[in-house]
Structures are given as structure tokens and as C-alpha cells.
Design a protein around this motif. Structure first.
Motif, PDB file in Angstrom:
ATOM      1  N   ALA A   1      11.962 -41.169  -6.093  1.00 10.54           N
ATOM      2  CA  ALA A   1      12.760 -40.543  -5.030  1.00 10.54           C
ATOM      3  C   ALA A   1      12.902 -41.480  -3.835  1.00 10.54           C
ATOM      4  N   MET A   2      13.930 -41.205  -3.027  1.00 12.05           N
ATOM      5  CA  MET A   2      14.112 -41.892  -1.748  1.00 12.05           C
ATOM      6  C   MET A   2      13.777 -40.907  -0.633  1.00 12.05           C
ATOM      7  N   ILE A   3      13.020 -41.385   0.360  1.00 14.52           N
ATOM      8  CA  ILE A   3      12.614 -40.549   1.485  1.00 14.52           C
ATOM      9  C   ILE A   3      13.023 -41.274   2.762  1.00 14.52           C
ATOM     10  N   ASN A   4      14.142 -40.846   3.343  1.00 14.87           N
ATOM     11  CA  ASN A   4      14.707 -41.509   4.512  1.00 14.87           C
ATOM     12  C   ASN A   4      14.977 -40.511   5.625  1.00 14.87           C
ATOM     13  N   ASP A   5      14.944 -41.014   6.872  1.00 13.78           N
ATOM     14  CA  ASP A   5      15.372 -40.163   7.974  1.00 13.78           C
ATOM     15  C   ASP A   5      16.894 -40.083   7.974  1.00 13.78           C
TER      16      ASP A   5
END
Length: 251
Positions: free
Chosen positions: A222-226
Motif C-alpha cells: 500500500a501507499m500511505i501519503n498525506d
């Protein structure tokens, strides 16, 4: 180390369940910020803190229930970041969606983590870029995110402080989606195992709410970005311990 941390999380979860199931009396209080805390939170905290301080006495620990070492965590190269009972409201609602979170942070990034879901006896873990879960039968299963033409969007049951306009703008990018509401870091784990696909967060969270789930979801792909597209991180910890808004995305 990950096996030892998994064991600590299970021990803490077992004690939480003694209160959840009524073997020990439930005590519930309100913190100064009006959020709930129970004796299950505090018992889990004591177990984890005692265990980590014996296991790694030179590594500072930052817990939702004890922030006294926050400056050492901010200024050092590594620290433990824990939420002894993530989803206290879920615990009090008795819906099972609460977790024990333990993460190891190095240079601002979570590199090892465990999320234990004691009501379901499921443990999620990540280390060395790999993610897996151990189900209630004790079977270890490698996990990875999945794409879908019919995306499942998971949101916090308590994420009510955001601007509805942001949510509507976000949902315009999807077709044939379904929204489900679940509390705690369990959301990260459901993305990691491919059961759901997106988790948008518009209101505030604390760093101990996200770190363990973050490393598990990231290791699963997964990608976890603001919302500005920057990776979520745990550097330069401020006294508020707040994360920015963010999205966890499976693709």
C-alpha cells in the motif's frame, strides 16, 4: 525480535479480553481531552511498557498512556511507538474492532510492527519489508494488497470532524464503490490483506494510532501519503503528536 513483539501484543490482548469478557471489572474514565480510557488500556500499557523496557532497555518508548519520553523519541534515532488499546470507543461498544499496536520507528520511518486484534485472535505483522497475518487457527499467511473494479473504502466510525466537501470530492474519482466503517488500526490491516482498498482520513489522528498499521500496509504494497502526496512519517515529533490527513491506497 518480531516474534517477541508478537508475543507481547498477545499477552496484552489476553488481559484486555479478560476485562472485555467480564472476568475482570471494567473501569472507564475520561481524559482531559474528553477521550475515553479504561482499565483495559492501562493494564495493556503496563504489560507492554514492562516488556519493552526489559527487552530493549536503551530504547525510549512513546505510548498513548505515557508521553514522558517524547523528547528522547524525538531526538533519538529510534524508539518504540505503541497504542496499548487502539479503538477504546469500539471496545466500549463491544464490536470487536479494537487492536493492540506496537511499532518500531527508525529515522522517522516505522520499520517493524504488530497489530493484534484480540477479539478475533488475529495478529498482523511486518518486518524486513514482508507482511503477514496469523489467523485464529495459528496459520501464518503472507498478505498483499489487491486492486478491484468495485473498490471498498473503509473509514473510521468516529471520523465525523471532516468537511463533507472533502469527502464528496474524494469520492468523485470512484465508481461502483462501497463504504464501510470500522474503528482502530484494523483498517490498515484490512487494506494490507486485500479485503478493502482505500482508507481516506480527513480528521486528525495521533501517531500511535497509525504507526504499526502503517508499516504493515506499506510492506503489503500500500501507499500511505498525506493529501499533498508526501509519505507519512514520524520525524520531528511535536507535543501534539498529530498526523496530517492522509490516504492509504492499495493502488
Amino acid at each position: 525480535m518480531i516474534e517477541k513483539i508478537s508475543y507481547i501484543a498477545r499477552v496484552a490482548g489476553t488481559e484486555i479480553m479478560r476485562i472485555y469478557n467480564g472476568s475482570l471489572k471494567l473501569g472507564s474514565y475520561q481524559k482531559l481531552d474528553q477521550s475515553p480510557v479504561t482499565n483495559a488500556d492501562l493494564l495493556s500499557h503496563k504489560i507492554i511498557m514492562y516488556s519493552l523496557r526489559n527487552l530493549t532497555p536503551d530504547v525510549p518508548v512513546l505510548s498513548e498512556e505515557d508521553i514522558t519520553e517524547w523528547q528522547e523519541c524525538r531526538d533519538g534515532s529510534c524508539f518504540w511507538l505503541i497504542d496499548p488499546l487502539d479503538g477504546t470507543k469500539e471496545f466500549l461498544l463491544r464490536n470487536g474492532a479494537f487492536t493492540v499496536n506496537i511499532a518500531f520507528i527508525e529515522y522517522g520511518q516505522p520499520i517493524m510492527g504488530v497489530v493484534y486484534v484480540p477479539a478475533y485472535n488475529i495478529l498482523y505483522a511486518a518486518d524486513n519489508g514482508q507482511a503477514w497475518k496469523i489467523n485464529y487457527k495459528g496459520e501464518r499467511i503472507n498478505i498483499a494488497v489487491r486492486a478491484s473494479c468495485y473498490p471498498m473504502i473503509v473509514m473510521s466510525r468516529n471520523d465525523v470532524d471532516y468537511d463533507q466537501h472533502h469527502l464528496y470530492s474524494y469520492l468523485k474519482r470512484f465508481k461502483n464503490y462501497k463504504i464501510i466503517n470500522i474503528g482502530s488500526s484494523f483498517k490498515f490491516c484490512l487494506i494490507a490483506e486485500g479485503s478493502v482498498h482505500f482508507y481516506p482520513r480527513f480528521s486528525s489522528t495521533k501517531i500511535w494510532d497509525t504507526a504499526a498499521g502503517h508499516v504493515i500496509a506499506r510492506a503489503a504494497g500500500a501507499m500511505i501519503n498525506d493529501w499533498d502526496g508526501n509519505s507519512l512519517h514520524y520525524r520531528n515529533i511535536k507535543r501534539s503528536f498529530l498526523n496530517p490527513g492522509f490516504q492509504v491506497s492499495s493502488y
